[in-house]
Design a protein around this motif. Structure first.
Motif, PDB file in Angstrom:
ATOM      1  N   PRO A  62       0.525  -1.394  -0.125  1.00 37.28           N
ATOM      2  CA  PRO A  62      -0.118   0.153   0.521  1.00 37.28           C
ATOM      3  C   PRO A  62       0.131   1.082   0.073  1.00 37.28           C
ATOM      4  O   PRO A  62       0.129   2.487  -0.710  1.00 37.28           O
ATOM      5  CB  PRO A  62      -1.054  -0.083   1.510  1.00 37.28           C
ATOM      6  N   TYR A  63       2.024   1.155   0.228  1.00 41.63           N
ATOM      7  CA  TYR A  63       3.187   2.224   0.325  1.00 41.63           C
ATOM      8  C   TYR A  63       3.600   2.506  -0.983  1.00 41.63           C
ATOM      9  O   TYR A  63       3.616   4.027  -1.015  1.00 41.63           O
ATOM     10  CB  TYR A  63       3.754   2.392   1.603  1.00 41.63           C
ATOM     11  N   VAL A  64       3.576   1.681  -2.015  1.00 44.12           N
ATOM     12  CA  VAL A  64       5.177   1.702  -2.389  1.00 44.12           C
ATOM     13  C   VAL A  64       4.404   1.303  -3.992  1.00 44.12           C
ATOM     14  O   VAL A  64       5.175   1.825  -5.404  1.00 44.12           O
ATOM     15  CB  VAL A  64       6.989   1.148  -2.080  1.00 44.12           C
ATOM     16  N   LYS A  65       3.195   1.017  -3.293  1.00 37.02           N
ATOM     17  CA  LYS A  65       2.746   0.822  -4.803  1.00 37.02           C
ATOM     18  C   LYS A  65       2.504   2.217  -6.261  1.00 37.02           C
ATOM     19  O   LYS A  65       2.182   2.654  -5.160  1.00 37.02           O
ATOM     20  CB  LYS A  65       1.607  -0.084  -4.707  1.00 37.02           C
ATOM     21  N   SER A  66       2.715   1.730  -6.716  1.00 36.02           N
ATOM     22  CA  SER A  66       2.550   2.565  -7.902  1.00 36.02           C
ATOM     23  C   SER A  66       1.485   3.107  -8.905  1.00 36.02           C
ATOM     24  O   SER A  66       0.544   1.652  -8.712  1.00 36.02           O
ATOM     25  CB  SER A  66       3.418   1.657  -9.277  1.00 36.02           C
ATOM     26  N   SER A  67       1.062   4.026  -8.757  1.00 36.30           N
ATOM     27  CA  SER A  67      -0.700   4.382  -9.614  1.00 36.30           C
ATOM     28  C   SER A  67      -1.021   4.346 -10.602  1.00 36.30           C
ATOM     29  O   SER A  67      -1.916   4.183 -11.135  1.00 36.30           O
ATOM     30  CB  SER A  67      -0.754   5.679  -8.709  1.00 36.30           C
ATOM     31  N   LEU A  74       7.035  -0.382 -12.021  1.00 30.03           N
ATOM     32  CA  LEU A  74       8.041  -1.028 -11.235  1.00 30.03           C
ATOM     33  C   LEU A  74       7.172  -1.425 -10.232  1.00 30.03           C
ATOM     34  O   LEU A  74       6.327  -1.071 -10.339  1.00 30.03           O
ATOM     35  CB  LEU A  74       9.151   0.286 -10.349  1.00 30.03           C
ATOM     36  N   THR A  75       7.403  -2.856 -10.761  1.00 34.29           N
ATOM     37  CA  THR A  75       5.780  -3.128  -9.984  1.00 34.29           C
ATOM     38  C   THR A  75       6.574  -3.287  -7.851  1.00 34.29           C
ATOM     39  O   THR A  75       7.894  -3.232  -7.990  1.00 34.29           O
ATOM     40  CB  THR A  75       6.353  -4.929 -10.271  1.00 34.29           C
ATOM     41  N   THR A  76       5.576  -3.542  -7.073  1.00 38.75           N
ATOM     42  CA  THR A  76       6.055  -3.450  -5.834  1.00 38.75           C
ATOM     43  C   THR A  76       7.415  -4.508  -5.297  1.00 38.75           C
ATOM     44  O   THR A  76       8.101  -4.215  -4.956  1.00 38.75           O
ATOM     45  CB  THR A  76       5.024  -3.810  -4.864  1.00 38.75           C
ATOM     46  N   ALA A  77       7.299  -5.502  -6.399  1.00 37.60           N
ATOM     47  CA  ALA A  77       7.725  -6.557  -5.293  1.00 37.60           C
ATOM     48  C   ALA A  77       9.705  -6.598  -6.284  1.00 37.60           C
ATOM     49  O   ALA A  77      10.742  -6.336  -5.484  1.00 37.60           O
ATOM     50  CB  ALA A  77       8.095  -8.251  -6.314  1.00 37.60           C
ATOM     51  N   CYS A  81      12.833  -5.473  -4.229  1.00 36.41           N
ATOM     52  CA  CYS A  81      14.265  -5.689  -4.413  1.00 36.41           C
ATOM     53  C   CYS A  81      14.855  -4.878  -4.822  1.00 36.41           C
ATOM     54  O   CYS A  81      16.670  -4.917  -4.183  1.00 36.41           O
ATOM     55  CB  CYS A  81      14.139  -7.053  -6.019  1.00 36.41           C
ATOM     56  N   ILE A  82      14.867  -3.870  -5.572  1.00 36.73           N
ATOM     57  CA  ILE A  82      15.984  -2.724  -5.896  1.00 36.73           C
ATOM     58  C   ILE A  82      16.239  -2.423  -4.620  1.00 36.73           C
ATOM     59  O   ILE A  82      17.151  -2.230  -4.001  1.00 36.73           O
ATOM     60  CB  ILE A  82      15.305  -1.910  -6.367  1.00 36.73           C
ATOM     61  N   ALA A 110      12.499   4.568  -5.906  1.00 34.78           N
ATOM     62  CA  ALA A 110      12.468   3.197  -5.507  1.00 34.78           C
ATOM     63  C   ALA A 110      13.111   2.980  -3.749  1.00 34.78           C
ATOM     64  O   ALA A 110      12.506   2.756  -3.297  1.00 34.78           O
ATOM     65  CB  ALA A 110      13.466   2.286  -6.472  1.00 34.78           C
ATOM     66  N   ILE A 111      14.698   3.772  -3.583  1.00 34.63           N
ATOM     67  CA  ILE A 111      15.129   2.814  -1.983  1.00 34.63           C
ATOM     68  C   ILE A 111      14.377   4.128  -1.297  1.00 34.63           C
ATOM     69  O   ILE A 111      14.034   4.194  -0.264  1.00 34.63           O
ATOM     70  CB  ILE A 111      16.474   3.444  -2.263  1.00 34.63           C
TER      71      ILE A 111
END
Length: 355
Positions: A62-67, A74-77, A81-82, A110-111
């Motif tokens: 819910p916090y990093v998912k792209s809108s 990028l996907t959440t996975a 992983c990055i 991403a980081i």
């Protein structure tokens, strides 16, 4: 007999059959799926197994998912992983981008997404006195060396950073002449961190040659609860000679006499060794903590994110790294022992080590 009109060397049919039998089947993996690897590869790259990465991905989705899925977002996975690869290696951002087939700016975003999301879970995974009952923690500490009623071990470690610009640059220089952030950690017997206090700014100078740990205790808001300890958890903390001895906070004897005091010091050293093991595991699991090339405020967020990930890995029984032996930091004793602290220390010596 070979034919003189054919230039190619003849191949025996038997050799062809053997090659066909022992041929290794090529496996084309999806580069967009970082989990399409063996567990050993995932642990080496990201410090978590496949199940652990899936758990973190679900937690942070819910916090990093792209809108949007536009421009091949990028996907959440992939995002998780990055960040995990950066935490695990501590290498340059462009090196992480080359390994993950994305650009440096995308790696940076991403980081940042991941460590800010992990920061939201600090109060969930870093809990005092522990995720288990206090009595279980006390029994775990007592099983180490027979030291009674211990609810946590506390100490400080320095995380090296690059020299920050501005007039406050000198406030980040520690007594070894290195720019660093002073981190105070309290841990349990199973090497999970219970409390973190990060001192990033000039309001708490790092240059405290003799009593830097003691000053951290007095200045940290987490430790203020122990300065006014009312027996809510009915336990004590263990520290080294960098702290003053208090009723709730026991330290070694500066000059122990042979017998009970020496046995007390030996038991205290063995019991509080878990905090040194926690520092060792944390810095071996996340190599970025051996030197951060970011601004101090971002370094503090990354340190907190690594603390949350360390507790997740410990609770989920992820593979622990091999810990190198840390050199002993020779601290001068702080002669600020309170009378109540000396009385509590003498009482434990009399009741548990006078044999």
């Amino acid at each position: 007999m070979s034919c003189p009109f054919v230039r190619e060397q003849p191949i025996a049919e038997g050799a062809r059959v053997i090659r066909r039998v022992f041929r290794i089947q090529r496996i084309l993996r999806d580069r967009q799926d970082p989990l399409a690897q063996r567990d050993s590869v995932l642990i080496e790259r990201y410090r978590f197994s496949r199940e652990g990465i899936i758990y973190i991905t679900t937690l942070l989705d819910p916090y990093v998912k792209s809108s949007t899925r536009r421009s091949r977002a990028l996907t959440t996975a992939q995002t998780v992983c990055i960040a995990l690869r950066f935490f695990a290696s501590g290498t340059f951002l462009y090196a992480v981008g080359d390994a993950e087939n994305i650009g440096k700016s995308a790696v940076c975003r991403a980081i940042r997404k991941v460590y800010l999301a992990l920061k939201q879970f600090l109060g969930v995974f870093v809990v005092f006195p522990s995720h288990v009952r206090p009595q279980v923690v006390k029994q775990g500490f007592f099983a180490i060396a027979g030291f009674p009623n211990v609810i946590g071990a506390i100490d400080c470690t320095h995380i090296a950073i690059k020299a920050p610009p501005g007039p406050n640059e000198g406030d980040f220089v520690n007594r070894k002449g290195v720019h660093s952030i002073n981190v105070q950690v309290m841990c349990s017997h199973i090497l999970t961190s219970l409390r973190w206090c990060v001192t990033p700014c000039a309001t708490s100078p790092m240059w405290k040659p003799n009593g830097q740990d003691q000053c951290m205790t007095q200045e940290s808001s987490e430790s203020q609860a122990f300065l006014h300890y009312t027996g809510a958890y009915d336990g004590i903390l263990l520290g080294d000679r960098g702290y003053a001895c208090r009723r709730y906070f026991l330290t070694p004897f500066p000059d122990p006499n042979p017998g009970p005091q020496t046995r007390y010091n030996a038991a205290l050293a063995r019991t509080r060794a878990c905090i040194e093991m926690t520092f060792g595991q944390l810095k071996e699991r996340f190599q970025c903590l051996k030197g951060l090339r970011v601004a101090p405020d971002r370094a503090c967020d990354i340190i907190v994110a690594c603390a949350v990930l360390h507790n997740i890995a410990t609770i989920r029984l992820e593979r622990a790294p091999v810990v190198e032996v840390q050199p002993v930091d020779d601290l001068q004793p702080v002669h600020l022992d309170q009378p109540s602290g000396r009385a509590a220390r003498d009482r434990i010596v009399q009741n548990n080590f006078a044999y």
